[in-house]
Design an enzyme around this catalytic site. Structure first.
Site, PDB file in Angstrom:
ATOM      1  CE1 TYR A   1      -3.438  -6.147  10.889  1.00  0.00           C
ATOM      2  CE2 TYR A   1      -5.818  -6.331  10.724  1.00  0.00           C
ATOM      3  CZ  TYR A   1      -4.623  -5.828  10.248  1.00  0.00           C
ATOM      4  OH  TYR A   1      -4.614  -5.010   9.139  1.00  0.00           O
TER       5      TYR A   1
ATOM      6  CB  ILE B   1      -0.953  -0.003   1.219  1.00  0.00           C
ATOM      7  CG1 ILE B   1      -1.971  -1.157   1.085  1.00  0.00           C
ATOM      8  CG2 ILE B   1      -1.678   1.337   1.341  1.00  0.00           C
ATOM      9  CD1 ILE B   1      -2.898  -1.332   2.287  1.00  0.00           C
TER      10      ILE B   1
ATOM     11  CB  THR C   1      -1.311  -6.063  -0.282  1.00  0.00           C
ATOM     12  OG1 THR C   1      -1.640  -6.406   1.064  1.00  0.00           O
ATOM     13  CG2 THR C   1      -2.043  -4.796  -0.683  1.00  0.00           C
TER      14      THR C   1
ATOM     15  CB  SER D   1      -7.800  -2.720   9.815  1.00  0.00           C
ATOM     16  OG  SER D   1      -8.434  -3.838   9.235  1.00  0.00           O
TER      17      SER D   1
ATOM     18  CE  LYS E   1      -3.548  -2.564  11.469  1.00  0.00           C
ATOM     19  NZ  LYS E   1      -2.688  -1.554  10.854  1.00  0.00           N
TER      20      LYS E   1
HETATM   21  N1  LIG Z   1      -3.776  -5.198   2.906  1.00  0.00           N
HETATM   22  C1  LIG Z   1      -4.909  -5.089   3.560  1.00  0.00           C
HETATM   23  O1  LIG Z   1      -5.923  -5.726   3.252  1.00  0.00           O
HETATM   24  C2  LIG Z   1      -5.033  -4.159   4.720  1.00  0.00           C
HETATM   25  C3  LIG Z   1      -6.298  -3.916   5.245  1.00  0.00           C
HETATM   26  C4  LIG Z   1      -6.415  -3.078   6.350  1.00  0.00           C
HETATM   27  C5  LIG Z   1      -5.296  -2.486   6.892  1.00  0.00           C
HETATM   28  N2  LIG Z   1      -4.090  -2.758   6.341  1.00  0.00           N
HETATM   29  C6  LIG Z   1      -2.944  -2.141   6.955  1.00  0.00           C
HETATM   30  O2  LIG Z   1      -2.240  -1.393   5.988  1.00  0.00           O
HETATM   31  C7  LIG Z   1      -0.855  -1.392   6.304  1.00  0.00           C
HETATM   32  C8  LIG Z   1      -0.038  -1.785   5.084  1.00  0.00           C
HETATM   33  O3  LIG Z   1      -0.457  -3.057   4.648  1.00  0.00           O
HETATM   34  P1  LIG Z   1       0.050  -3.731   3.281  1.00  0.00           P
HETATM   35  O4  LIG Z   1      -1.061  -4.522   2.751  1.00  0.00           O
HETATM   36  O5  LIG Z   1       0.707  -2.727   2.421  1.00  0.00           O
HETATM   37  O6  LIG Z   1       1.092  -4.765   3.867  1.00  0.00           O
HETATM   38  P2  LIG Z   1       2.653  -4.969   3.536  1.00  0.00           P
HETATM   39  O7  LIG Z   1       3.039  -6.184   4.307  1.00  0.00           O
HETATM   40  O8  LIG Z   1       2.885  -4.948   2.081  1.00  0.00           O
HETATM   41  O9  LIG Z   1       3.306  -3.663   4.166  1.00  0.00           O
HETATM   42  C9  LIG Z   1       3.607  -3.540   5.526  1.00  0.00           C
HETATM   43  C10 LIG Z   1       5.014  -3.002   5.631  1.00  0.00           C
HETATM   44  O10 LIG Z   1       5.312  -2.789   7.003  1.00  0.00           O
HETATM   45  C11 LIG Z   1       6.660  -3.159   7.197  1.00  0.00           C
HETATM   46  N3  LIG Z   1       6.866  -3.467   8.605  1.00  0.00           N
HETATM   47  C12 LIG Z   1       6.404  -4.525   9.314  1.00  0.00           C
HETATM   48  N4  LIG Z   1       6.849  -4.465  10.566  1.00  0.00           N
HETATM   49  C13 LIG Z   1       7.598  -3.343  10.663  1.00  0.00           C
HETATM   50  C14 LIG Z   1       8.322  -2.737  11.708  1.00  0.00           C
HETATM   51  N5  LIG Z   1       8.381  -3.305  12.922  1.00  0.00           N
HETATM   52  N6  LIG Z   1       8.985  -1.594  11.456  1.00  0.00           N
HETATM   53  C15 LIG Z   1       8.962  -1.037  10.222  1.00  0.00           C
HETATM   54  N7  LIG Z   1       8.299  -1.571   9.188  1.00  0.00           N
HETATM   55  C16 LIG Z   1       7.614  -2.697   9.410  1.00  0.00           C
HETATM   56  C17 LIG Z   1       6.853  -4.383   6.319  1.00  0.00           C
HETATM   57  O11 LIG Z   1       8.232  -4.630   6.044  1.00  0.00           O
HETATM   58  C18 LIG Z   1       6.073  -4.001   5.086  1.00  0.00           C
HETATM   59  O12 LIG Z   1       6.878  -3.362   4.119  1.00  0.00           O
HETATM   60  C19 LIG Z   1      -0.703  -2.318   7.511  1.00  0.00           C
HETATM   61  O13 LIG Z   1      -0.691  -1.534   8.680  1.00  0.00           O
HETATM   62  C20 LIG Z   1      -1.958  -3.151   7.479  1.00  0.00           C
HETATM   63  O14 LIG Z   1      -2.336  -3.637   8.731  1.00  0.00           O
HETATM   64  C21 LIG Z   1      -3.920  -3.564   5.272  1.00  0.00           C
HETATM   65  O1  LIG Z   2      -9.586  -6.118   7.611  1.00  0.00           O
HETATM   66  C1  LIG Z   2      -8.720  -6.470   6.625  1.00  0.00           C
HETATM   67  C2  LIG Z   2      -7.296  -6.332   7.029  1.00  0.00           C
HETATM   68  O2  LIG Z   2      -7.173  -5.606   8.197  1.00  0.00           O
HETATM   69  C3  LIG Z   2      -6.452  -7.508   7.106  1.00  0.00           C
HETATM   70  O3  LIG Z   2      -5.802  -7.563   5.886  1.00  0.00           O
HETATM   71  C4  LIG Z   2      -7.039  -8.821   7.373  1.00  0.00           C
HETATM   72  O4  LIG Z   2      -7.969  -8.819   8.404  1.00  0.00           O
HETATM   73  C5  LIG Z   2      -5.916  -9.793   7.613  1.00  0.00           C
HETATM   74  O5  LIG Z   2      -6.350 -11.037   7.964  1.00  0.00           O
END
Ligand SMILES: NC(=O)c1ccc[n+]([C@@H]2O[C@H](COP(=O)([O-])OP(=O)(O)OC[C@H]3O[C@@H](n4cnc5c(N)ncnc54)[C@H](O)[C@@H]3O)[C@@H](O)[C@H]2O)c1
Ligand SMILES: OC[C@@H](O)C(O)[C@H](O)CO
Length: 301
Positions: free
Chosen positions: A207, A64, A242, A192, A211
């Site tokens: 998680y 993201i 992702t 989230s 959140k």
């Molecule tokens: N993908 C989804 O469906 C989704 C939905 C809701 C919320 N989110 C949130 O969005 C954010 C990004 O998600 P994404 O899908 O891009 O995932 P991603 O795994 O591609 O990105 C997360 C990044 O955080 C970095 N990271 C993890 N632990 C870390 C730490 N201790 N210090 C520094 N960096 C760290 C990882 O190296 C990675 O590059 C997350 O917070 C995730 O919870 C994602």
């Molecule tokens: O709600 C969706 C996200 O927060 C997340 O990617 C999922 O719940 C992970 O299992």
């Protein structure tokens, strides 16, 4: 009283909506038409959604984050610092950003967001390298699915440490820089849809809690830091397509998620980026302590 309200409003308009550089290429007649609009509308036409200053993104080389980074640059950020545990894996993607925006300084640092000393150093280095820290987007996050009855407490602690405490550490370090700069700032936390309801079928209590806590962190910091001109908002993405959602056991879950979503699909990071831009731009100047859900309508079922 009416005059005083009007002059208060004029003063506010002058403070909040300072003159912007005019877009190139409009005819004098078109400029005159825009001049005749109400200040807010006029400003909107001239780039209310443009972004000014330097941005820091944590989890900055994640899926993201790389899309958000590009959107932030497209809308005018003058510098960018990407902080991540693992910068090396995204070296090519970062280079592609540098190639596309050659006049913008784009830096990376390997930082664990749970390490306060390292985060403080990274923020100091950002100020040195870019000149200031004006925006922070906290995207660093991990999932970790486990049943509550079996989950090792170390897993619970790590998820809360990265997702919640890490966000606090980064927000506070950035806010300290913003307060000393005296120009306000913008902070976005990434919650989230899991902050609002228990997602199904994957068990992920840590998680969800991490959140959910971010929503209250966002509100608390918004209340404390508004006096410094710093806004703190959050986004609540639903399931985005992702790598985070490709973990072990999630293949079957993806089918369930889509069946339960009125849109019948997962989202793309691009579909989140516009909300981030709005929160960072002058269009979001009066948005503070808000959370925006971007989930294709998943939360309504
Ligand atoms: N993908 C989804 O469906 C989704 C939905 C809701 C919320 N989110 C949130 O969005 C954010 C990004 O998600 P994404 O899908 O891009 O995932 P991603 O795994 O591609 O990105 C997360 C990044 O955080 C970095 N990271 C993890 N632990 C870390 C730490 N201790 N210090 C520094 N960096 C760290 C990882 O190296 C990675 O590059 C997350 O917070 C995730 O919870 C994602
Ligand atoms: O709600 C969706 C996200 O927060 C997340 O990617 C999922 O719940 C992970 O299992």
């Amino acid at each position: 009283m009416a005059t005083s309200h009007a002059s208060d409003r004029d003063a506010l308009t002058k403070r909040v909506l300072p003159e912007m550089t005019l877009a190139q290429g409009r005819s004098p007649a078109a400029e005159a038409r825009i001049d005749s609009l109400h200040p807010a509308a006029r400003d909107s036409v001239r780039g209310r959604f443009s972004i000014a200053g330097n941005a820091v993104i944590t989890g900055g080389t994640g899926a993201i984050a790389m899309v958000v980074a590009k959107a932030v640059l497209q809308h005018g950020a003058s510098g960018l610092m990407l902080l991540d545990l693992n910068v090396e894996a995204s070296r090519d993607a970062v280079q592609a950003l540098r190639d596309e925006f050659p006049d913008v300084k784009i830096e990376t640092r390997e930082v664990d967001v749970t390490d306060e000393e390292a985060v403080t150093k990274a923020i100091d280095e950002t100020v040195k390298a870019l000149g200031s820290v004006d925006m922070l987007v906290c995207l660093a996050g991990i999932v970790g699915c486990a049943h509550a009855l079996d989950m090792p407490i170390s897993q619970w602690r790590r998820v809360l440490d990265v997702n919640t405490t890490g966000a606090f550490i980064c927000a506070r370090a950035a806010a300290r820089a913003m307060v000393s700069q005296g120009n306000g700032g913008r902070i976005i936390l990434t919650a989230s849809i899991s902050a609002h309801r228990v997602n199904f079928p994957q068990p992920q209590v840590a998680y969800n809690v991490s959140k959910g806590a971010l929503l209250m962190l966002k509100s608390s910091l918004a209340a404390e830091w508004a006096r410094y001109g710093i806004t703190v908002n959050s986004i609540s993405p639903g399931y985005m397509d992702t790598v985070l959602n490709e973990g072990e056991g999630l293949a079957a879950a993806r089918k369930v998620w889509n069946e339960r979503n009125p849109s019948g699909r997962m989202g793309l990071p691009e579909e989140l980026a516009g909300v981030v831009v709005m929160m960072l731009s002058r269009a979001g100047s009066y948005m503070n302590g808000a959370d925006v859900v971007v989930d294709g309508g998943g939360h309504v079922f």
